[in-house]
Design an enzyme around this catalytic site. Structure first.
Site, mmCIF file in Angstrom:
data_model
loop_
_atom_site.group_PDB
_atom_site.id
_atom_site.type_symbol
_atom_site.label_atom_id
_atom_site.label_comp_id
_atom_site.label_asym_id
_atom_site.label_seq_id
_atom_site.Cartn_x
_atom_site.Cartn_y
_atom_site.Cartn_z
ATOM 1 N N HIS A 164 40.075 56.354 43.437
ATOM 2 C CA HIS A 164 40.413 57.656 42.880
ATOM 3 C C HIS A 164 39.401 58.079 41.817
ATOM 4 O O HIS A 164 38.776 57.241 41.158
ATOM 5 C CB HIS A 164 41.817 57.630 42.291
ATOM 6 C CG HIS A 164 42.878 57.549 43.325
ATOM 7 N ND1 HIS A 164 44.216 57.619 43.031
ATOM 8 C CD2 HIS A 164 42.815 57.417 44.684
ATOM 9 C CE1 HIS A 164 44.923 57.530 44.138
ATOM 10 N NE2 HIS A 164 44.090 57.399 45.151
ATOM 11 N N CYS A 171 47.679 59.602 39.857
ATOM 12 C CA CYS A 171 48.706 58.801 40.523
ATOM 13 C C CYS A 171 49.234 57.753 39.546
ATOM 14 O O CYS A 171 48.742 57.618 38.422
ATOM 15 C CB CYS A 171 48.116 58.134 41.773
ATOM 16 S SG CYS A 171 46.969 56.780 41.400
ATOM 17 N N CYS A 202 46.401 55.190 38.540
ATOM 18 C CA CYS A 202 45.426 55.777 37.615
ATOM 19 C C CYS A 202 46.071 56.085 36.264
ATOM 20 O O CYS A 202 45.417 55.976 35.222
ATOM 21 C CB CYS A 202 44.783 57.010 38.228
ATOM 22 S SG CYS A 202 43.672 56.620 39.604
ATOM 23 N N GLU A 234 39.795 59.373 38.873
ATOM 24 C CA GLU A 234 40.118 58.919 37.510
ATOM 25 C C GLU A 234 39.716 57.454 37.327
ATOM 26 O O GLU A 234 39.148 57.080 36.291
ATOM 27 C CB GLU A 234 41.616 59.082 37.238
ATOM 28 C CG GLU A 234 42.122 60.493 37.418
ATOM 29 C CD GLU A 234 42.602 60.814 38.839
ATOM 30 O OE1 GLU A 234 43.297 61.826 38.996
ATOM 31 O OE2 GLU A 234 42.282 60.068 39.792
#
Length: 176
Positions: A82, A112, A115, A84
């Site tokens: 991801h 999410c 993260c 992040e």
């Protein structure tokens, strides 16, 4: 002379970062900022050395595109990192990991759960997003005292429209 406020400015940076995404299903960008200085950027996609998602590097994303998996399902099978997480890992890789304490994370989507846990663990105190994510960590962030702010995407539009203009035209357009 008009200039974008800091949140708009850094969200525009996150939107630019997402242009590097190689994910088949979502393009997400993230920027970590400390004292109004960008310290890291990230986008979602397969890790270095792994075939890009759009080249078949992530079977889970390919199955989602074919309609075999719903959004948010089987995330543990996804090969993409991801945005992040990429930005947070960039801080560790380049030796500025300690600078994340009290920093702000700008991201296209609310992070999410995984993260969100990473952001909490490295001391990020504020997260600014454009959109919600189906499996976000909003409640976890709230419990940890991380402030979550949402920007209206329309706030970015005036600035996006002048980026491709020549400097003289854009200066006049913004000052009006």
């Amino acid at each position: 002379m008009l200039r974008p406020d800091w949140d708009t400015y850094f969200m525009l940076q996150a939107e630019i970062a997402k242009l590097r995404s190689n994910c088949l299903t979502r393009h997400i960008g993230a920027v970590i900022v400390k004292d109004n200085r960008q310290i890291a950027t990230g986008y979602n996609g397969t890790p270095p050395g792994i075939r890009n998602c759009f080249e078949g590097g992530c079977p889970r994303c390919a199955a989602r595109v074919r309609g075999e998996i719903k959004s948010g399902d089987s995330l543990d099978r996804c090969m993409c990192t991801h945005a992040e997480a990429n930005a947070i890992m960039q801080c560790a890789m380049f030796g500025n990991a300690g600078s994340t304490k009290g920093a702000t994370l700008y991201s296209s989507f609310a992070p999410c759960i995984e993260c969100s846990k990473m952001a909490i663990s490295v001391g990020i105190s504020r997260i600014v997003v454009i959109a919600d994510y189906p499996e976000d960590g909003t409640s976890l962030l709230k419990e940890a005292g991380v402030k979550l702010d949402k920007i209206d995407p329309a706030k970015l539009q005036p600035w996006l429209s002048i980026i491709t203009q020549d400097p003289e035209t854009s200066a006049r357009a913004v000052s009006k």
